[in-house]
Design a protein around this motif. Structure first.
Motif, mmCIF file in Angstrom:
data_model
loop_
_atom_site.group_PDB
_atom_site.id
_atom_site.type_symbol
_atom_site.label_atom_id
_atom_site.label_comp_id
_atom_site.label_asym_id
_atom_site.label_seq_id
_atom_site.Cartn_x
_atom_site.Cartn_y
_atom_site.Cartn_z
ATOM 1 N N ARG A 34 0.834 -1.209 0.000
ATOM 2 C CA ARG A 34 0.000 0.000 0.000
ATOM 3 C C ARG A 34 0.864 1.253 0.000
ATOM 4 N NH1 ARG A 34 -5.134 1.446 2.283
ATOM 5 N NH2 ARG A 34 -5.158 3.286 3.579
ATOM 6 N N TYR A 55 2.477 6.449 -7.180
ATOM 7 C CA TYR A 55 1.562 7.194 -8.055
ATOM 8 C C TYR A 55 2.186 8.506 -8.536
ATOM 9 C CZ TYR A 55 -2.462 4.086 -7.577
ATOM 10 O OH TYR A 55 -3.314 3.021 -7.664
ATOM 11 N N PRO A 56 2.842 9.264 -7.648
ATOM 12 C CA PRO A 56 3.455 10.513 -8.128
ATOM 13 C C PRO A 56 4.582 10.300 -9.147
ATOM 14 C CG PRO A 56 3.147 10.586 -5.751
ATOM 15 C CD PRO A 56 2.885 9.176 -6.176
ATOM 16 N N LEU A 57 5.080 9.076 -9.250
ATOM 17 C CA LEU A 57 6.067 8.778 -10.296
ATOM 18 C C LEU A 57 5.374 8.219 -11.542
ATOM 19 C CD1 LEU A 57 8.752 7.017 -8.022
ATOM 20 C CD2 LEU A 57 8.813 9.378 -8.880
ATOM 21 N N ALA A 58 4.049 8.299 -11.564
ATOM 22 C CA ALA A 58 3.229 7.789 -12.671
ATOM 23 C C ALA A 58 3.296 6.267 -12.771
ATOM 24 C CB ALA A 58 3.593 8.455 -14.006
ATOM 25 N N ASN A 59 3.574 5.627 -11.663
ATOM 26 C CA ASN A 59 3.508 4.161 -11.631
ATOM 27 C C ASN A 59 2.079 3.708 -11.382
ATOM 28 O OD1 ASN A 59 6.548 4.108 -9.666
ATOM 29 N ND2 ASN A 59 6.309 4.044 -11.889
ATOM 30 N N ARG A 60 1.775 2.539 -11.921
ATOM 31 C CA ARG A 60 0.520 1.866 -11.571
ATOM 32 C C ARG A 60 0.886 0.554 -10.895
ATOM 33 N NH1 ARG A 60 -3.069 3.251 -17.040
ATOM 34 N NH2 ARG A 60 -2.457 5.441 -17.050
ATOM 35 N N ALA A 116 2.697 1.858 -3.209
ATOM 36 C CA ALA A 116 1.815 2.444 -4.224
ATOM 37 C C ALA A 116 1.618 3.941 -3.976
ATOM 38 C CB ALA A 116 0.472 1.720 -4.240
ATOM 39 N N LEU A 117 1.402 4.310 -2.720
ATOM 40 C CA LEU A 117 1.202 5.734 -2.420
ATOM 41 C C LEU A 117 2.429 6.556 -2.823
ATOM 42 C CD1 LEU A 117 -0.667 5.455 0.996
ATOM 43 C CD2 LEU A 117 -1.594 6.311 -1.169
ATOM 44 N N HIS A 173 -0.511 7.396 9.617
ATOM 45 C CA HIS A 173 -0.515 6.504 8.452
ATOM 46 C C HIS A 173 -1.330 5.276 8.827
ATOM 47 C CE1 HIS A 173 2.581 8.846 6.337
ATOM 48 N NE2 HIS A 173 3.058 9.065 7.541
ATOM 49 N N ARG A 174 -2.595 5.336 8.511
ATOM 50 C CA ARG A 174 -3.481 4.209 8.841
ATOM 51 C C ARG A 174 -3.490 3.228 7.672
ATOM 52 N NH1 ARG A 174 -9.057 6.655 10.872
ATOM 53 N NH2 ARG A 174 -9.321 4.520 11.634
ATOM 54 N N GLY A 185 -5.652 -2.250 -0.426
ATOM 55 C CA GLY A 185 -6.742 -1.287 -0.588
ATOM 56 C C GLY A 185 -6.480 -0.229 -1.635
ATOM 57 N N ILE A 186 -5.569 -0.502 -2.549
ATOM 58 C CA ILE A 186 -5.190 0.485 -3.556
ATOM 59 C C ILE A 186 -4.695 -0.300 -4.766
ATOM 60 C CG2 ILE A 186 -2.782 0.714 -2.777
ATOM 61 C CD1 ILE A 186 -3.064 3.758 -3.144
ATOM 62 N N ASP A 203 -5.997 1.050 7.207
ATOM 63 C CA ASP A 203 -7.386 0.746 6.866
ATOM 64 C C ASP A 203 -7.704 -0.739 7.112
ATOM 65 O OD1 ASP A 203 -9.960 1.210 6.042
ATOM 66 O OD2 ASP A 203 -9.489 1.600 3.945
#
Lengths: 370, 370
Positions: B13, B20-25, B16-17, B323-324, B38-39, B326
């Motif tokens: 998780r 995303y700012p590096l345009a990774n999926r 991924a967070l 930093h939860r 959860g992402i 979830d």
């Protein structure tokens, strides 16, 4: 807490990135057919048939784009809490309403007239003295729906070009710089303010935002704080509000426009402030305590527009933070931004220049205090 | 760039967070049936039928959990780049292999024996002198599969309790504190090092990590840097590697274990370092330049375990970053962490105590330098 977001662009994307650590989940309602958030659940609703389903999934609703039908937002308010409220949208999407509110609250603006005919535009241009800026009262965004008149005789051409039945005409302001103040109001009415940013626009599109400014008198920050607090309280506002202003040679601030949302001129806060505007917006709308808005160090945001350049080169810069929106390249399109952080403004400016050289479409960085 | 992640927990998780700012999926392959990321896209693959589909979606593969079948990872390497390599997994998931590598590279460890029978365990306990710690060579995690022997006569009970055919038995180390070093090696072999963290474990679970340490001699950091660089180079490693060590009274470092991934003791870097361990791992595996690892300010990470407490109370603390993950509450479960940042270590300790009081399950914070 599942947060519904109206709109599914990069602002929604960055809201979600800030919200996952708060254990938020996100559902986006996109009405354009071209969502770019790329995160959370995105519902495409071009036929207006998915609103009920969207509302059934979310606990509260916010938005990343204020040019929404007010009636739609009022309808949503019947079912779920909406922050900021439809009243903020109603005012912010109409420049005439917005300026009337500034007037009523004693927030100075450039001298302006509202006109509804090309002849009225010509008369206003004559009265205010050219150059003047004419802007459609609604749906303006990133410099669209605007025209500069160098002479009253250009009024009929400008009228046709803008193609809108109602315009605001503004006297030219001999400003030193464009600045913005971003503030956040909690559900309990508590307000926190970010340090003001200097914003550099080219062709009506934001290119650079720098905060804090090295030469800003405390009294000017306090004045901006006061203006935006008046707006927040008047609207019983919850969330992030942005007020763009002109700073004049004699140190006055004139309100240009406001946006009822997280704002491009606040992106520096993602790496430069203790708490980002995105996290603070989410804290506000959920009734959580607001986070510290102080800047850790001088920070400059550079928008990446049209073409991306080579991310690998950008990442060689020290304390450079890349925020790509995962969009395809297109002329004039906001594709990402870069936050540069440095211990001093002198070092920051050097870094900004080095970074701008790596971006194919970046204009030369020029700030008022250089 | 679509990044495939083996495992779909909180480490994935947070990767991924950061990505995303590096345009990774991100596409996660979960083999437990209980993903919590959860992402991104999470593929549940409890029947081992989805690997091909997973591989067809991703450009390269990394993992958040090293207790994976080595054969599986070797198989994946035939089709897509895997960073770090299966060789890192093979060694890190086996304490005997790991210690043999430490020995070969001249990295000191506590004295140890490998035993394959309860009688051998008893003999080792006698030889090394109790107390000793016995650990299964594989699948240990967060203190599971371990036993402390106060007397050699406890060997048979401990053997049964651990229930594993091969154990490592370690002499007791009279350490001042547990520390860790996290380093990142790029595809080009370039290495960067984070400031070492002091780690406080209770019941084998990490509770606090604090970095940088106020009383750490530069020479000790350099020694740790040297140890981990030797490991990284030997394994031709790409990505984040974590080495946990004991610091002894005479200033020596003894390697405890290593983890071929982002690590709980590096979570402080999300708010305390210029570049987080998550972003640097992603930069490394994509062949991007590595980011600055310096600490901005003294930072302490507190794990939120078992019960969450009230997030609203935690967020009233200044410069506290929640930093939860979830997840639902469960005894002993890692539900999130909080990073506390302060200009001085004295202020930081005060903040840590205030925060610990808000967490129902947090033990009293105690650091070696207090």
């Amino acid at each position: 807490m599942n947060i519904g977001v109206l709109g599914a662009g990069q602002l929604g994307r960055m809201l979600a990135l800030a919200g996952y650590p708060l254990a938020n989940r996100f559902t986006f309602l996109d009405t354009t057919g071209h969502p770019s958030a790329g995160i959370g659940e995105v519902m495409i609703d071009t036929d207006q048939r998915h609103l009920e389903e969207f509302l059934s999934k979310v606990d509260l609703v916010t938005y990343e784009f204020e040019h929404l039908p007010v009636a739609l937002v009022q309808d949503i308010e019947e079912h779920k809490p909406v922050y900021p409220s439809s009243e903020a949208i109603r005012i912010c999407q109409n420049r005439a309403e917005e300026k009337a509110l500034f007037d009523r609250l004693g927030i100075p603006t450039p001298t302006y007239r509202v006109v509804e005919h090309a002849d009225e535009l010509e008369a206003a241009a004559r009265e205010l003295g050219c150059p003047v800026v004419a802007k459609s009262v609604t749906e303006g965004y990133d410099g669209k729906g605007q025209a500069v008149l160098r002479d009253p005789s250009e009024a009929h051409d400008a009228w046709r070009q803008i193609g809108h039945p109602r315009l605001v005409v503004e006297a030219f302001v001999d400003f030193v710089r464009e600045v913005s103040i971003i503030a956040v109001r909690g559900r309990d009415g508590h307000v926190v303010f970010y340090p003001m940013a200097e914003n550099v626009h080219v062709d009506g599109i934001l290119r650079y935002s720098l905060a804090p400014m090295p030469d800003l008198d405390d009294s000017v920050q306090l004045l901006a704080d006061e203006y935006i607090r008046t707006l927040l309280d008047e609207l019983d506002y919850v969330g992030v509000l942005t007020l763009e202003l002109f700073q004049t040679r004699d140190g006055k601030l004139l309100a240009n426009e406001m946006a009822p949302r997280v704002h491009n001129s606040g992106h520096w806060s993602m790496d430069g402030a203790v708490t980002s505007q995105f996290e603070n917006h989410l804290r506000a709308i959920q009734g959580l305590p607001l986070g510290d808005t102080h800047a850790r160090m001088p920070t400059c945001m550079i928008n990446v527009i049209g073409r991306e350049g080579d991310p690998a080169e950008i990442l060689t810069l020290e304390d450079a933070h890349l925020h790509r929106y995962d969009k395809s390249e297109r002329v004039g399109r906001k594709l990402g931004h870069i936050n540069l952080v440095a211990p001093t403004h002198a070092e920051l400016l050097e870094k900004v220049r080095a970074c701008a050289r790596l971006l194919p479409e970046a204009p030369e960085p020029r700030f008022s205090f250089e």
